[in-house]
Motif scaffolding. Structure first.
Motif, mmCIF file in Angstrom:
data_model
loop_
_atom_site.group_PDB
_atom_site.id
_atom_site.type_symbol
_atom_site.label_atom_id
_atom_site.label_comp_id
_atom_site.label_asym_id
_atom_site.label_seq_id
_atom_site.Cartn_x
_atom_site.Cartn_y
_atom_site.Cartn_z
ATOM 1 N N CYS A 1 16.698 12.394 -6.379
ATOM 2 C CA CYS A 1 16.011 12.507 -5.012
ATOM 3 C C CYS A 1 15.229 11.363 -4.644
ATOM 4 O O CYS A 1 14.900 11.152 -3.312
ATOM 5 C CB CYS A 1 15.065 13.587 -4.879
ATOM 6 N N ASN A 2 14.844 10.353 -5.492
ATOM 7 C CA ASN A 2 14.110 9.260 -5.262
ATOM 8 C C ASN A 2 14.728 8.384 -4.179
ATOM 9 O O ASN A 2 16.081 8.285 -3.889
ATOM 10 C CB ASN A 2 14.298 8.339 -6.382
ATOM 11 N N ARG A 3 13.829 8.097 -3.137
ATOM 12 C CA ARG A 3 14.037 7.072 -1.972
ATOM 13 C C ARG A 3 14.920 7.942 -1.065
ATOM 14 O O ARG A 3 15.243 7.213 -0.001
ATOM 15 C CB ARG A 3 14.606 5.839 -2.469
ATOM 16 N N LYS A 4 14.901 9.218 -0.949
ATOM 17 C CA LYS A 4 15.710 9.767 -0.072
ATOM 18 C C LYS A 4 14.733 10.662 0.985
ATOM 19 O O LYS A 4 13.850 11.426 0.601
ATOM 20 C CB LYS A 4 16.546 11.039 -0.667
ATOM 21 N N PRO A 5 15.314 10.735 2.431
ATOM 22 C CA PRO A 5 14.356 11.447 3.233
ATOM 23 C C PRO A 5 14.176 12.769 2.805
ATOM 24 O O PRO A 5 15.142 13.661 2.382
ATOM 25 C CB PRO A 5 15.093 11.359 4.561
ATOM 26 N N LYS B 1 14.027 18.703 0.314
ATOM 27 C CA LYS B 1 14.959 18.868 1.178
ATOM 28 C C LYS B 1 16.256 18.122 0.735
ATOM 29 O O LYS B 1 17.487 18.338 1.232
ATOM 30 C CB LYS B 1 14.577 18.339 2.701
ATOM 31 N N VAL B 2 16.195 17.554 -0.395
ATOM 32 C CA VAL B 2 17.375 16.802 -1.105
ATOM 33 C C VAL B 2 18.048 17.815 -1.914
ATOM 34 O O VAL B 2 19.266 18.349 -1.922
ATOM 35 C CB VAL B 2 17.014 15.469 -1.788
ATOM 36 N N CYS B 3 17.337 18.141 -3.048
ATOM 37 C CA CYS B 3 17.961 19.089 -4.077
ATOM 38 C C CYS B 3 17.639 20.466 -3.887
ATOM 39 O O CYS B 3 18.227 21.481 -4.828
ATOM 40 C CB CYS B 3 17.368 18.692 -5.530
ATOM 41 N N ASN B 4 16.685 20.882 -2.882
ATOM 42 C CA ASN B 4 16.102 22.229 -2.545
ATOM 43 C C ASN B 4 15.473 22.993 -3.931
ATOM 44 O O ASN B 4 15.556 24.350 -4.141
ATOM 45 C CB ASN B 4 17.455 23.175 -2.287
ATOM 46 N N SER B 5 14.944 22.184 -4.733
ATOM 47 C CA SER B 5 14.102 22.667 -5.736
ATOM 48 C C SER B 5 12.615 22.180 -5.528
ATOM 49 O O SER B 5 12.198 21.500 -5.024
ATOM 50 C CB SER B 5 14.530 21.726 -7.198
ATOM 51 N N PRO B 6 11.575 23.258 -6.325
ATOM 52 C CA PRO B 6 10.203 23.135 -5.909
ATOM 53 C C PRO B 6 9.697 21.542 -6.515
ATOM 54 O O PRO B 6 9.915 20.998 -7.303
ATOM 55 C CB PRO B 6 9.647 24.398 -6.864
ATOM 56 N N MET B 7 8.995 21.246 -5.199
ATOM 57 C CA MET B 7 8.169 19.866 -5.613
ATOM 58 C C MET B 7 6.810 20.212 -6.281
ATOM 59 O O MET B 7 6.327 21.213 -6.518
ATOM 60 C CB MET B 7 8.097 19.372 -4.051
ATOM 61 N N LEU B 8 6.270 18.876 -6.504
ATOM 62 C CA LEU B 8 5.101 18.839 -7.209
ATOM 63 C C LEU B 8 3.964 18.701 -6.147
ATOM 64 O O LEU B 8 4.230 17.590 -5.201
ATOM 65 C CB LEU B 8 4.596 18.149 -8.202
ATOM 66 N N LEU B 9 2.775 19.043 -6.107
ATOM 67 C CA LEU B 9 1.703 18.587 -5.305
ATOM 68 C C LEU B 9 1.164 17.248 -5.782
ATOM 69 O O LEU B 9 0.571 16.959 -6.621
ATOM 70 C CB LEU B 9 0.440 19.622 -5.177
ATOM 71 N N LEU B 10 1.093 16.312 -4.674
ATOM 72 C CA LEU B 10 0.359 14.898 -4.758
ATOM 73 C C LEU B 10 -1.060 14.900 -4.124
ATOM 74 O O LEU B 10 -1.825 14.330 -4.833
ATOM 75 C CB LEU B 10 1.269 14.126 -3.876
ATOM 76 N N LEU B 11 -1.219 15.726 -2.875
ATOM 77 C CA LEU B 11 -2.562 15.697 -2.541
ATOM 78 C C LEU B 11 -2.893 16.942 -1.787
ATOM 79 O O LEU B 11 -2.066 17.419 -1.039
ATOM 80 C CB LEU B 11 -2.719 14.419 -1.561
#
Length: 415
Positions: free
Chosen positions: A94-98, A57-67
């Motif tokens: 994007c670190n530490r951002k909602p 939701k910060v950069c609008n780029s695809p994220m990675l699966l954690l779990l």
């Protein structure tokens, strides 16, 4: 008072709690659904998550699966197939951002009587009383097999907290069919069953034929794998109930001198002690001490339970702060502390949290290919997932519904 809460005592030195711990394992096991890292596997391949769920939701780029977690709970939701996901953005800005870490739940309704209609009970002749069956509990309800009671001779219910399993055995080993030839066990890995088999009471009935999900039919499709950064390494999950070592009373060695008391009643050197303690985050110390009982845990699971707080001073800690805290673990989760479900308005409940050893496993040997200097590495202390207490989903059988759930992130503290 012990620096932790417990449900029951196993013996004088060990205590089992109601928390199920997940451990990362590289070995391929039968159930490959529950895992850290890797690529997601959908509850319904024809209805993957909506495409906008893929993006930070910060950069609008695809994220990675954690779990990804196999989340069936037949005791609570007997007609629901469930899957839980947590994604995170690896990019430094994007670190530490909602919104840089997001949690989702996929639920599909099934017919409770699929393939086997219920039969009416008929009067039967009296039979000799049978031995009482072990009580089924949440510990058997998540990731399961159809017969766990035959796996532990010393405790008919491997998930009960009334007694401890026999030392040296694996209470979660896959049952051996009757009449099958015995095989020599060569390693503990051979005893391990699926993470899913550790918490379910019984396997759900066959699901109804799937349909196209109305929610996802008009949504942006899930991106192709080529749109994502390189994934974290895939680790499968094994599980055991949390066992805490009961602390012993320290004995003062004979050669240690007790400091004299000052006139005001304080011990000499107390000022130095206070200075040292003031430099430590007491919440973090409680959190760390609890995890040290089982240092390789990556996941803590307790549906409708209470999370272990990394801090009580941040926004998430303040929101979840209960009246009673023991060892950093909330023993009373205040009503309404987790935001209500935006889809149906029901109260959300705690289900699971990731803890720091998951970072160690996921980032082991990860060079940040494709991200370069933007790959900051994960900096969270814990990720707490709250889910809809009603498990709201489309009412139609076989229709997979997607819900974004609450991800309460407590970030690693920096000086």
């Amino acid at each position: 008072m012990d620096p932790y809460d417990s449900d029951s005592s196993v013996d004088d030195d060990l205590t089992d709690t109601g928390v199920l711990l997940g451990y990362a394992a590289e070995e391929v096991i039968e159930d490959t659904i529950s895992h850290l890292g890797g690529w997601p596997k959908w509850l319904d391949d024809n209805a993957p998550a909506p495409g906008d769920f893929a993006n930070c939701k910060v950069c609008n780029s695809p994220m990675l699966l954690l779990l990804e977690l196999h989340g069936d709970l037949p005791d609570h939701f007997p007609t629901d197939e469930r899957r839980l996901y947590i994604f995170g953005c690896p990019r430094k800005p994007c670190n530490r951002k909602p919104g840089s870490i997001r949690a989702y739940r996929a639920t599909r309704k099934i017919s409770l009587g699929s393939g086997k209609p219920q039969e009416q009970e008929e009067p039967k002749q009296e039979e000799p009383p049978k031995p009482a069956q072990p009580k089924q509990d949440l510990g058997a309800s998540l990731f399961g097999s159809t017969n766990l009671t035959s796996t532990v001779s010393s405790n008919p219910n491997p998930f009960s907290t009334s007694s401890a399993p026999t030392t040296g055995t694996n209470p979660f080993a896959t049952p051996v069919p009757a009449g099958a030839p015995a095989e020599k066990i060569t390693s503990t890995a051979a005893l391990a069953s699926t993470f899913a088999e550790k918490v379910r009471i019984s396997s759900p009935p066959p699901s109804a034929p799937t349909k196209a999900t109305p929610e996802s039919a008009t949504a942006t499709p899930w991106p192709a794998q080529s749109a994502f950064p390189p994934p974290y390494k895939n680790f499968y999950l094994d599980a055991e109930y949390e066992t805490l070592s009961r602390p012993s009373t320290p004995e003062v060695p004979a050669n240690v001198q007790i400091e004299p008391m000052d006139e005001d009643g304080t011990a000499a050197g107390a000022e130095l002690k206070d200075t040292f303690e003031s430099e430590l985050d007491r919440d973090f110390m409680k959190f760390s001490m609890r995890l040290e009982h089982n240092p390789e845990q990556v996941l803590r699971y307790e549906f409708r339970g209470s999370p272990l707080l990394y801090s009580t001073g941040d926004a998430v800690g303040a929101r979840l702060l209960g009246k009673n805290i023991s060892g950093g673990k909330i023993t009373t989760l205040p009503a309404g502390s987790i935001p209500a479900c935006e889809y149906c308005g029901s109260q959300r409940v705690f289900e699971l949290q990731l803890v720091p050893h998951a970072i160690t496993m996921l980032e082991e040997g990860r060079p940040g290919v494709g991200l370069g200097k933007d790959d900051a590495g994960m900096e969270w202390g814990t990720i707490i997932m709250g889910v809809c207490g009603r498990d709201c989903a489309p009412a139609e059988l076989g229709v997979t519904g997607w819900r974004e759930e609450w991800a309460g992130v407590q970030w690693e503290e920096t000086k």
